[in-house]
Scaffold this active site. Structure first.
Site, PDB file in Angstrom:
ATOM      1  N   PRO A  55       9.760  -3.826  -0.304  1.00  0.00           N
ATOM      2  CA  PRO A  55      10.884  -3.507   0.581  1.00  0.00           C
ATOM      3  C   PRO A  55      10.443  -3.481   2.045  1.00  0.00           C
ATOM      4  O   PRO A  55       9.315  -3.089   2.354  1.00  0.00           O
ATOM      5  CB  PRO A  55      11.348  -2.127   0.098  1.00  0.00           C
ATOM      6  CG  PRO A  55      10.237  -1.581  -0.722  1.00  0.00           C
ATOM      7  CD  PRO A  55       9.458  -2.744  -1.252  1.00  0.00           C
ATOM      8  N   VAL A  56      11.342  -3.924   2.916  1.00  0.00           N
ATOM      9  CA  VAL A  56      11.033  -4.028   4.358  1.00  0.00           C
ATOM     10  C   VAL A  56      11.262  -2.675   5.036  1.00  0.00           C
ATOM     11  O   VAL A  56      12.225  -1.972   4.730  1.00  0.00           O
ATOM     12  CB  VAL A  56      11.927  -5.120   5.000  1.00  0.00           C
ATOM     13  CG1 VAL A  56      11.720  -5.179   6.512  1.00  0.00           C
ATOM     14  CG2 VAL A  56      11.633  -6.476   4.366  1.00  0.00           C
ATOM     15  N   THR A  91       0.637  -6.975   4.940  1.00  0.00           N
ATOM     16  CA  THR A  91      -0.040  -7.561   3.777  1.00  0.00           C
ATOM     17  C   THR A  91       0.228  -9.068   3.696  1.00  0.00           C
ATOM     18  O   THR A  91      -0.642  -9.844   3.279  1.00  0.00           O
ATOM     19  CB  THR A  91       0.334  -6.816   2.475  1.00  0.00           C
ATOM     20  OG1 THR A  91      -0.564  -7.226   1.454  1.00  0.00           O
ATOM     21  CG2 THR A  91       1.758  -7.063   2.024  1.00  0.00           C
ATOM     22  N   ASP A  93      -2.538  -1.770  10.026  1.00  0.00           N
ATOM     23  CA  ASP A  93      -2.632  -1.762   8.557  1.00  0.00           C
ATOM     24  C   ASP A  93      -3.239  -3.049   7.995  1.00  0.00           C
ATOM     25  O   ASP A  93      -3.553  -3.121   6.803  1.00  0.00           O
ATOM     26  CB  ASP A  93      -1.237  -1.592   7.925  1.00  0.00           C
ATOM     27  CG  ASP A  93      -0.661  -0.200   8.167  1.00  0.00           C
ATOM     28  OD1 ASP A  93      -1.422   0.696   8.559  1.00  0.00           O
ATOM     29  OD2 ASP A  93       0.545  -0.032   7.939  1.00  0.00           O
ATOM     30  N   GLY A 130       7.211   1.553   4.920  1.00  0.00           N
ATOM     31  CA  GLY A 130       5.922   2.238   5.037  1.00  0.00           C
ATOM     32  C   GLY A 130       4.958   1.759   3.976  1.00  0.00           C
ATOM     33  O   GLY A 130       4.006   2.427   3.603  1.00  0.00           O
ATOM     34  N   LYS A 145       0.849  -1.209   0.000  1.00  0.00           N
ATOM     35  CA  LYS A 145       0.000   0.000   0.000  1.00  0.00           C
ATOM     36  C   LYS A 145       0.869   1.238   0.000  1.00  0.00           C
ATOM     37  O   LYS A 145       2.047   1.212   0.408  1.00  0.00           O
ATOM     38  CB  LYS A 145      -0.951   0.021   1.193  1.00  0.00           C
ATOM     39  CG  LYS A 145      -0.300   0.030   2.587  1.00  0.00           C
ATOM     40  CD  LYS A 145       0.126   1.384   3.115  1.00  0.00           C
ATOM     41  CE  LYS A 145       0.684   1.333   4.533  1.00  0.00           C
ATOM     42  NZ  LYS A 145       1.530   2.462   4.914  1.00  0.00           N
ATOM     43  N   GLY A 196       4.853  -6.432   6.013  1.00  0.00           N
ATOM     44  CA  GLY A 196       4.502  -7.510   6.942  1.00  0.00           C
ATOM     45  C   GLY A 196       2.988  -7.649   7.069  1.00  0.00           C
ATOM     46  O   GLY A 196       2.448  -8.759   7.087  1.00  0.00           O
TER      47      GLY A 196
HETATM   48  P1  ATP Z   1       3.861  -0.381   7.865  1.00  0.00           P
HETATM   49  O1  ATP Z   1       3.769   0.302   6.540  1.00  0.00           O
HETATM   50  O2  ATP Z   1       2.714  -1.356   8.100  1.00  0.00           O
HETATM   51  O3  ATP Z   1       4.109   0.545   9.020  1.00  0.00           O
HETATM   52  P2  ATP Z   1       6.485  -1.211   7.060  1.00  0.00           P
HETATM   53  O4  ATP Z   1       6.221  -1.474   5.615  1.00  0.00           O
HETATM   54  O5  ATP Z   1       7.137   0.088   7.392  1.00  0.00           O
HETATM   55  O6  ATP Z   1       5.139  -1.367   7.857  1.00  0.00           O
HETATM   56  P3  ATP Z   1       7.432  -3.888   7.337  1.00  0.00           P
HETATM   57  O7  ATP Z   1       8.068  -4.114   6.008  1.00  0.00           O
HETATM   58  O8  ATP Z   1       6.118  -4.519   7.587  1.00  0.00           O
HETATM   59  O9  ATP Z   1       7.378  -2.343   7.670  1.00  0.00           O
HETATM   60  O10 ATP Z   1       8.510  -4.364   8.440  1.00  0.00           O
HETATM   61  C1  ATP Z   1       8.459  -3.889   9.762  1.00  0.00           C
HETATM   62  C2  ATP Z   1       9.119  -4.912  10.693  1.00  0.00           C
HETATM   63  O11 ATP Z   1       8.293  -6.090  10.722  1.00  0.00           O
HETATM   64  C3  ATP Z   1      10.489  -5.375  10.230  1.00  0.00           C
HETATM   65  O12 ATP Z   1      11.407  -4.988  11.192  1.00  0.00           O
HETATM   66  C4  ATP Z   1      10.418  -6.888  10.136  1.00  0.00           C
HETATM   67  O13 ATP Z   1      11.469  -7.513  10.838  1.00  0.00           O
HETATM   68  C5  ATP Z   1       9.090  -7.255  10.795  1.00  0.00           C
HETATM   69  N1  ATP Z   1       8.364  -8.326  10.054  1.00  0.00           N
HETATM   70  C6  ATP Z   1       7.720  -9.367  10.611  1.00  0.00           C
HETATM   71  N2  ATP Z   1       7.144 -10.130   9.674  1.00  0.00           N
HETATM   72  C7  ATP Z   1       7.421  -9.582   8.485  1.00  0.00           C
HETATM   73  C8  ATP Z   1       7.087  -9.925   7.135  1.00  0.00           C
HETATM   74  N3  ATP Z   1       6.351 -10.999   6.827  1.00  0.00           N
HETATM   75  N4  ATP Z   1       7.530  -9.106   6.167  1.00  0.00           N
HETATM   76  C9  ATP Z   1       8.253  -7.992   6.473  1.00  0.00           C
HETATM   77  N5  ATP Z   1       8.599  -7.638   7.723  1.00  0.00           N
HETATM   78  C10 ATP Z   1       8.188  -8.421   8.721  1.00  0.00           C
END
Ligand code: ATP
Length: 295
Positions: free
Chosen positions: A96-97, A106, A138, A100, A11, A104
């Site tokens: 990408p992890v 999704t 989310d 934002g 998203k 995780g």
């Molecule tokens: P959001 O947009 O919901 O705030 P984000 O996109 O910024 O989240 P994520 O990529 O979901 O962040 O990752 C946040 C943390 O969640 C990471 O530090 C990671 O270690 C942990 N995590 C746990 N499960 C997962 C997963 N399936 N995919 C990605 N990260 C994960």
């Protein structure tokens, strides 16, 4: 052994406004979510016994109960009363992890959706949404998809008219911003004007891409980009490349720009690659669009 394959879509936030701090420490938000076609691939295989296990192509992500996909499977079995059969989850991460982009969340939503289907829909929509919310703010939107206004901590969802066709260029810096750090930077900011989602909502209602792009806003962007200068530089690069509008998504660190034209979007992506390695050109998705392999 039965296998179920799913697509877990990312998203972007077209608007994100912080509305206050609740007594439980969560921030009340008003946000306009947009699902995009950038996705992780999730596959489940069911066995007769053996608990929940997970494999992922990114070695630094947890594969135990800390992974949101494992949490989602455990929450599903608890909510549905199904005795934990044996489940192996395989995730190919593309989103990408720490960007934002709800990577995780999704994956978790995708696991909930696939398990509910695999076991003959034991959870009604309401219970599925409540289970999703128990996993994170989310996750309910990730179940919903499309374009939606969310309030509260992200759980009160209102569908909006789909975003007009366009190209979204996303750049993710080499660093991530943890959600709690972004909110801490926001809480300690030197003040700021209250913002509103009105312009983005009106643009969606009228199917006016330029108005949506002009209304893009994120209350977290100024405090985050004061600390992480590259966020601002990515945004400037997108605007210099002709984006109709550009913003940080969620708590960062990714930044996206809106383009009408594919060639212009590809050229902007090329320029963005000089500043960061993870660059994607993606498009908005309508509601409940889960990809052919799930149908
Ligand atoms: P959001 O947009 O919901 O705030 P984000 O996109 O910024 O989240 P994520 O990529 O979901 O962040 O990752 C946040 C943390 O969640 C990471 O530090 C990671 O270690 C942990 N995590 C746990 N499960 C997962 C997963 N399936 N995919 C990605 N990260 C994960």
């Amino acid at each position: 052994m039965k296998t179920f394959n799913g697509t877990a879509f990312a998203k972007l936030n077209l608007y994100l406004g912080v509305r206050g701090l609740r007594p439980d420490g969560y921030h009340e938000l008003e946000t306009v979510f947009q699902a995009v076609d950038l996705c992780d691939l999730v596959s489940l295989s069911l066995h007769r016994q053996g608990g929940v296990s997970l494999r992922c192509n990114l070695p630094y992500l947890p594969t135990d109960h800390r992974n949101l996909a494992v949490k989602a499977a455990n929450a599903f079995f608890q909510a549905s009363g199904i005795e934990n059969p044996g489940l192996h989850i395989n995730i190919k991460k593309v989103i990408p992890v720490g960007a934002g982009m709800a990577g995780g969340s999704t994956d978790a939503a995708c696991v909930l959706r696939l398990l509910n289907r695999a076991f003959g829909m034991p959870l009604c929509e309401k219970k599925l949404a409540a289970t999703a919310l128990s996993l994170g703010a989310d996750v309910p939107f990730c179940l919903h998809g499309g374009t939606a206004l969310a309030r509260g901590v992200g759980e009160k969802l209102q569908s909006q008219r789909p975003m007009p066709p366009c190209f979204l260029v996303v750049g993710k810096p080499g660093f991530s911003v943890a959600t709690k750090d972004a909110f801490a930077l926001y809480d300690n900011r030197p003040g700021g004007e209250p913002s509103t989602a009105a312009a983005v909502l009106k643009g969606l209602e009228e199917g006016d891409l330029a108005a949506i792009a002009g209304g893009l806003h994120n209350d977290l962007e100024a405090p985050v980009s004061r600390r992480y200068r590259l966020v601002g530089r990515l945004r400037t690069s997108l605007l210099d490349s002709g984006a109709l509008g550009a913003r940080m998504t969620g708590s960062g660190s990714a930044v996206f720009g809106i383009f009408e034209d594919r060639e212009q979007a590809e050229a902007a992506a090329g320029r963005l690659r000089r500043l960061c390695r993870d660059v994607f050109v993606t498009v908005p998705l309508p509601e409940r669009c889960w990809g052919k392999c799930e149908e």
